[in-house]
Design an enzyme around this catalytic site. Structure first.
Site, PDB file in Angstrom:
ATOM      1  N   CYS A 309     -35.058 111.891  11.937  1.00 11.31           N
ATOM      2  CA  CYS A 309     -36.339 111.211  12.132  1.00 11.31           C
ATOM      3  C   CYS A 309     -36.993 111.642  13.428  1.00 11.31           C
ATOM      4  O   CYS A 309     -36.317 111.715  14.457  1.00 11.31           O
ATOM      5  CB  CYS A 309     -36.155 109.711  12.278  1.00 11.31           C
ATOM      6  N   ARG A 405     -44.594 107.611   1.655  1.00 10.18           N
ATOM      7  CA  ARG A 405     -43.587 106.861   2.417  1.00 10.18           C
ATOM      8  C   ARG A 405     -44.122 106.612   3.830  1.00 10.18           C
ATOM      9  O   ARG A 405     -43.783 105.650   4.490  1.00 10.18           O
ATOM     10  CB  ARG A 405     -42.293 107.669   2.463  1.00 10.18           C
TER      11      ARG A 405
HETATM   12  P1  XMP Z   1     -29.287 109.073   9.144  1.00  8.33           P
HETATM   13  O1  XMP Z   1     -29.244 108.870  10.625  1.00  8.33           O
HETATM   14  O2  XMP Z   1     -28.175 108.381   8.437  1.00  8.33           O
HETATM   15  O3  XMP Z   1     -30.646 108.377   8.673  1.00  8.33           O
HETATM   16  O4  XMP Z   1     -29.358 110.525   8.798  1.00  8.33           O
HETATM   17  C1  XMP Z   1     -31.061 108.294   7.344  1.00  8.33           C
HETATM   18  C2  XMP Z   1     -32.329 107.450   7.242  1.00  8.33           C
HETATM   19  O5  XMP Z   1     -33.411 108.053   7.947  1.00  8.33           O
HETATM   20  C3  XMP Z   1     -34.665 107.635   7.380  1.00  8.33           C
HETATM   21  N1  XMP Z   1     -35.467 108.828   7.147  1.00  8.33           N
HETATM   22  C4  XMP Z   1     -36.457 109.238   7.950  1.00  8.33           C
HETATM   23  N2  XMP Z   1     -37.019 108.664   9.027  1.00  8.33           N
HETATM   24  N3  XMP Z   1     -38.475 110.498   9.228  1.00  8.33           N
HETATM   25  C5  XMP Z   1     -38.050 109.299   9.663  1.00  8.33           C
HETATM   26  O6  XMP Z   1     -38.587 108.789  10.646  1.00  8.33           O
HETATM   27  C6  XMP Z   1     -37.975 111.139   8.161  1.00  8.33           C
HETATM   28  O7  XMP Z   1     -38.386 112.240   7.801  1.00  8.33           O
HETATM   29  C7  XMP Z   1     -36.916 110.466   7.467  1.00  8.33           C
HETATM   30  N4  XMP Z   1     -36.221 110.767   6.347  1.00  8.33           N
HETATM   31  C8  XMP Z   1     -35.336 109.743   6.195  1.00  8.33           C
HETATM   32  C9  XMP Z   1     -34.332 106.919   6.092  1.00  8.33           C
HETATM   33  O8  XMP Z   1     -34.481 105.538   6.331  1.00  8.33           O
HETATM   34  C10 XMP Z   1     -32.883 107.302   5.837  1.00  8.33           C
HETATM   35  O9  XMP Z   1     -32.193 106.359   5.049  1.00  8.33           O
END
Ligand code: XMP
Length: 493
Positions: A309, A405
């Site tokens: 993120c 999203r």
């Molecule tokens: P981890 O840390 O487990 O996080 O890899 C997975 C979660 O990250 C969120 N997610 C995103 N958040 N930009 C964001 O700000 C993105 O591009 C993105 N893609 C996923 C999502 O909640 C996921 O479950």
């Protein structure tokens, strides 16, 4: 009214995983005895409180099936069209089904030659098939054991010449125990399931029954099928109703900022039109939780903690995850709404800290993206193996899905995307089972240190201490050169 700007700097503190540790407490609980059962939403229980993220490099049907078999829940991503989504849900729901439904049963018709039946069974990967006439009546059953010798004496004979015609059948309400006993008694591998008129409605196989027994802790619905979650956009009513009809157990309204009031309206509308539980997220504050508890079956927390993120740096907004979870949980727990902590979990210790802060379950992306069951292939860079992992707000993911999203319209030109995530690679990790084993085992250790046997007990008993930067460094491997990789630890970069 006109507060001085400088008063904005009298700010509350917000903490995340590395800022806190669980305070060790008197305990008689051995980690292996700690019971991880919990809820992901009001009506959906899991044996381990772990979900895989709805991301196109993490959860498709293979990973969702493996998650449910090992007691957690996979949440299918939504960068696929509705037909693909329905197909994926169906694959998960049918993976360990006791009775294979009629439309999936490989059948032979009586006029087929023995050779053709043999070829068909090899092609479909089955060891036997009910022989069924055009009315759907079961005339017999043919297996590769019947076929093999018959190929020598008459490969062009009709299949009826080689089949077993005294077929043992089962009624539609048969359960796993009776089906096993029936097959064991008759030394057979498969039993056609028929209705009152002897018409074929499905098939039970010994292989299927044994497979179900292997997964004792699986997360299953009332009919014994694996549980499946699926992400839907806040305004995607068609996708939501299709997922509901396909048998999804939990719909996850998937939005980076669910405290947007239009998103809440959309989510409420979806909740009113489906039977499945509806979890709404992501949010990160008490006020957002207050707006959701009236209708949501679960609340998902996480504004920018994820490994891929960039929301916090791009938008300047976010909430450190331990504080976010605790604020939401204050409100949600009073209303009996489960909370899921989503993102930022790197170690099992982070996962159990999230539970201590008030979550009922945790969701992870990067942790699972490197497993065999995640989509995508393994690539080698500098002699190390990796799999692709990308944010759903990265340019690549938004191009293959859409940007809603992040509440943005798709631009005409690729350069106009304003991403909130990156595209990356994550170390290849082997099977999901071994990753989950480490994660769940570490969480049980945390429960042992706190002296709690169950998740609810742990949630009320756990206390935090604040950790300084020095304390944090002390907690990691230090002053040594690691010689053998541990299965559950790699140093922070
Ligand atoms: P981890 O840390 O487990 O996080 O890899 C997975 C979660 O990250 C969120 N997610 C995103 N958040 N930009 C964001 O700000 C993105 O591009 C993105 N893609 C996923 C999502 O909640 C996921 O479950």
């Amino acid at each position: 009214e006109n507060e001085p700007y400088s008063s904005k700097l009298r700010v509350p503190e917000a903490l995340t995983f590395d800022d806190v540790l669980l305070r060790p407490k008197e305990s008689r609980v051995e980690p292996d005895e700690a019971d991880l059962r919990s809820r992901v939403s009001k009506n959906v229980e899991v044996s381990v409180p772990i979900l895989s993220a709805a991301m196109d490099t993490v959860t498709e049907s293979d990973l969702a099936t493996a998650m449910a078999r090992h007691g957690g829940l996979g949440v299918l991503h939504r960068n696929m069209n509705i037909d693909q989504m329905v197909e994926s849900i169906t694959q998960v729901k049918r993976a360990d089904e006791l009775i294979i439904p009629f439309e999936d049963v490989v059948t032979a018709d009586p006029e087929m030659s023995v050779r053709a039946a043999d070829e068909m069974m090899v092609r479909k990967g089955v060891g036997g098939a009910p022989v069924v006439n055009t009315n759907g009546e079961v005339l017999g059953i043919i297996s590769s054991t019947d076929i093999r010798p018959h190929l020598e004496v008459g490969e062009n004979d009709p299949v009826t010449a080689a089949m077993t015609d005294e077929v043992i059948t089962a009624p539609q309400d048969i359960d796993a125990r009776d089906a096993f006993d029936l097959m064991y008694e008759h030394k057979i591998e498969r039993v056609p399931v028929v209705d009152d008129e002897n018409l074929l409605v499905g098939l039970v196989t010994m292989q299927g029954i044994l497979q179900r027994r292997e997964y004792k802790e699986a997360a299953r619905d009332e009919d014994g099928r694996l549980r499946c979650g699926v992400a839907v956009g806040p305004f995607e009513t068609d996708r939501a109703t299709a997922a509901d009809e396909a048998g999804a157990d939990v719909l996850f309204i998937d939005c980076a900022h669910a405290h947007n009031l239009n998103v809440i309206d959309g989510a409420r509308e979806i909740k009113e039109s489906v039977d499945a539980d509806v979890v709404v997220g992501n949010v990160g504050t008490r006020e957002a939780a207050e707006d959701l508890v009236g209708f949501a079956d679960g609340i998902k927390v996480g504004i920018g903690p994820g490994s891929i993120c960039t929301t916090r740096v791009v938008s300047g907004a976010g909430m450190p995850q331990i504080t976010a979870v605790s604020q939401v949980a204050d409100v949600a727990s009073e209303n009996d709404v489960p909370v899921i902590a989503d993102g930022g979990i790197r170690y099992s210790g982070d996962a159990i800290k999230a539970i201590a802060a008030g979550a009922d379950a945790v969701m992870l992306g990067s942790y699972f993206a490197g497993t065999d069951e995640a989509p995508g292939r393994v690539v080698t860079m500098n002699g190390k193996r990796y799999k692709q992992y990308r944010g759903m707000g990265s340019v690549g993911a938004m191009k293959s899905g859409d940007g809603d999203r992040y509440l943005k319209d798709d631009p005409e030109d690729d350069e106009e995307y304003v991403p909130e995530g990156v595209e990356a690679a994550t170390p290849y990790k082997g099977t999901l089972e071994s990753e989950l084993h480490q994660l769940a085992g570490g969480m049980q250790s945390g429960m042992g240190y706190v002296g709690a046997e169950t998740i609810p007990e742990f949630k009320s008993r756990a206390e935090f201490v604040r950790v300084s930067a020095a304390g944090q460094a002390e907690g990691h491997a230090h002053d040594v050169v690691i010689t053998d990789e541990a299965p559950n630890y790699s140093p922070q970069e």
